[in-house]
Design an enzyme around this catalytic site. Structure first.
Site, mmCIF file in Angstrom:
data_model
loop_
_atom_site.group_PDB
_atom_site.id
_atom_site.type_symbol
_atom_site.label_atom_id
_atom_site.label_comp_id
_atom_site.label_asym_id
_atom_site.label_seq_id
_atom_site.Cartn_x
_atom_site.Cartn_y
_atom_site.Cartn_z
ATOM 1 N N HIS A 1 0.850 -1.190 0.000
ATOM 2 C CA HIS A 1 0.000 0.000 0.000
ATOM 3 C C HIS A 1 0.887 1.241 0.000
ATOM 4 O O HIS A 1 2.096 1.176 0.156
ATOM 5 C CB HIS A 1 -0.967 0.005 1.202
ATOM 6 C CG HIS A 1 -0.342 0.296 2.526
ATOM 7 N ND1 HIS A 1 -1.060 0.720 3.615
ATOM 8 C CD2 HIS A 1 0.942 0.234 2.959
ATOM 9 C CE1 HIS A 1 -0.251 0.910 4.643
ATOM 10 N NE2 HIS A 1 0.953 0.620 4.272
ATOM 11 N N CYS B 1 6.075 5.918 4.457
ATOM 12 C CA CYS B 1 4.836 5.242 4.042
ATOM 13 C C CYS B 1 4.205 5.896 2.823
ATOM 14 O O CYS B 1 3.276 5.355 2.233
ATOM 15 C CB CYS B 1 3.830 5.206 5.194
ATOM 16 S SG CYS B 1 4.465 4.327 6.615
ATOM 17 N N HIS C 1 4.848 0.095 -0.463
ATOM 18 C CA HIS C 1 5.694 -0.762 0.360
ATOM 19 C C HIS C 1 4.793 -1.852 0.918
ATOM 20 O O HIS C 1 3.561 -1.739 0.835
ATOM 21 C CB HIS C 1 6.355 0.042 1.487
ATOM 22 C CG HIS C 1 5.353 0.641 2.419
ATOM 23 N ND1 HIS C 1 4.731 1.830 2.153
ATOM 24 C CD2 HIS C 1 4.824 0.179 3.584
ATOM 25 C CE1 HIS C 1 3.871 2.097 3.116
ATOM 26 N NE2 HIS C 1 3.893 1.108 4.013
ATOM 27 N N HIS D 1 3.510 -5.085 3.713
ATOM 28 C CA HIS D 1 3.388 -5.577 5.090
ATOM 29 C C HIS D 1 2.902 -7.014 5.075
ATOM 30 O O HIS D 1 2.155 -7.421 4.174
ATOM 31 C CB HIS D 1 2.367 -4.764 5.894
ATOM 32 C CG HIS D 1 2.747 -3.346 6.096
ATOM 33 N ND1 HIS D 1 3.731 -2.958 6.978
ATOM 34 C CD2 HIS D 1 2.277 -2.210 5.544
ATOM 35 C CE1 HIS D 1 3.836 -1.639 6.951
ATOM 36 N NE2 HIS D 1 2.968 -1.159 6.084
ATOM 37 N N ASP E 1 -4.887 -10.427 -0.402
ATOM 38 C CA ASP E 1 -3.583 -11.084 -0.315
ATOM 39 C C ASP E 1 -2.805 -10.922 -1.623
ATOM 40 O O ASP E 1 -3.336 -11.185 -2.707
ATOM 41 C CB ASP E 1 -3.779 -12.568 0.002
ATOM 42 C CG ASP E 1 -2.470 -13.261 0.341
ATOM 43 O OD1 ASP E 1 -1.597 -12.623 0.945
ATOM 44 O OD2 ASP E 1 -2.335 -14.457 -0.005
ATOM 45 N N HIS E 2 -1.561 -10.471 -1.491
ATOM 46 C CA HIS E 2 -0.679 -10.230 -2.648
ATOM 47 C C HIS E 2 -1.260 -9.188 -3.607
ATOM 48 O O HIS E 2 -1.064 -9.279 -4.831
ATOM 49 C CB HIS E 2 -0.333 -11.537 -3.366
ATOM 50 C CG HIS E 2 0.633 -12.381 -2.572
ATOM 51 N ND1 HIS E 2 0.262 -13.036 -1.414
ATOM 52 C CD2 HIS E 2 1.937 -12.634 -2.737
ATOM 53 C CE1 HIS E 2 1.304 -13.652 -0.924
ATOM 54 N NE2 HIS E 2 2.344 -13.427 -1.697
ATOM 55 N N GLU F 1 -0.277 -4.623 11.568
ATOM 56 C CA GLU F 1 0.423 -4.193 10.358
ATOM 57 C C GLU F 1 1.881 -4.638 10.423
ATOM 58 O O GLU F 1 2.493 -4.967 9.405
ATOM 59 C CB GLU F 1 0.330 -2.680 10.197
ATOM 60 C CG GLU F 1 0.778 -2.189 8.849
ATOM 61 C CD GLU F 1 0.465 -0.720 8.662
ATOM 62 O OE1 GLU F 1 -0.326 -0.391 7.777
ATOM 63 O OE2 GLU F 1 1.003 0.101 9.440
HETATM 64 NI NI NI Z 1 2.618 0.720 5.501
#
Ligand code: NI
Length: 142
Positions: A14, A33, A39, A41, A79-80, A124
């Protein structure tokens, strides 16, 4: 009353930014961020429901069924994925862990019928998580 929790995992990317702020302000608020290409998580989602065990089954909720709901309505969709672009129910949302928790709650509240949704805990990172108990919260869409 008993409280029972299912944990699931997903990995997603995100980028945190507010389209109504200029680049400098986004950078000040979101720092790393706000990285343009995002990036990632490894999120952990824990969903707690509560109820009285059914005397015939001993279950508050069938955890296999709860897992299926979590996978079908959330995990399989995020997911992904890049949360800012790939996920219909996150369109226009600042993809903070706080906002994700509120939106996940609204989805799960509709789907979980056997027991009462009590808490969402969304990690996160290993050391950062949000807990949400369903108090009314509005999420802005831009
Ligand atoms: Ni983040």
């Amino acid at each position: 009353m008993l409280y029972i929790t299912k944990r699931v995992h997903f990995s997603a990317s995100h980028r945190l930014f507010n389209p109504t702020f200029n680049d400098q302000k986004n950078d000040e608020i979101y720092d790393k961020c706000n990285n343009f290409y995002g990036h990632g998580h490894n999120y952990i989602l824990e969903v707690t429901v509560r109820g009285i065990p059914n005397p015939q089954t001993g279950y508050v909720i069938d955890l296999k069924k709860l897992k299926r709901i979590l996978n079908d309505t959330i995990v399989d969709k995020v997911d992904h994925k890049h949360l800012n672009f790939d996920v219909d129910f996150l369109k226009g949302v600042i993809t903070s862990v706080e906002n994700l928790a509120v939106i996940f709650w609204k989805i799960l509240k509709e789907e979980i019928k056997e027991a009462e949704l009590y808490k969402i805990k969304l990690y996160e990172t290993e050391n950062s998580y949000v807990e949400y108990f369903g108090e009314p919260v509005e999420v802005n869409r831009f």
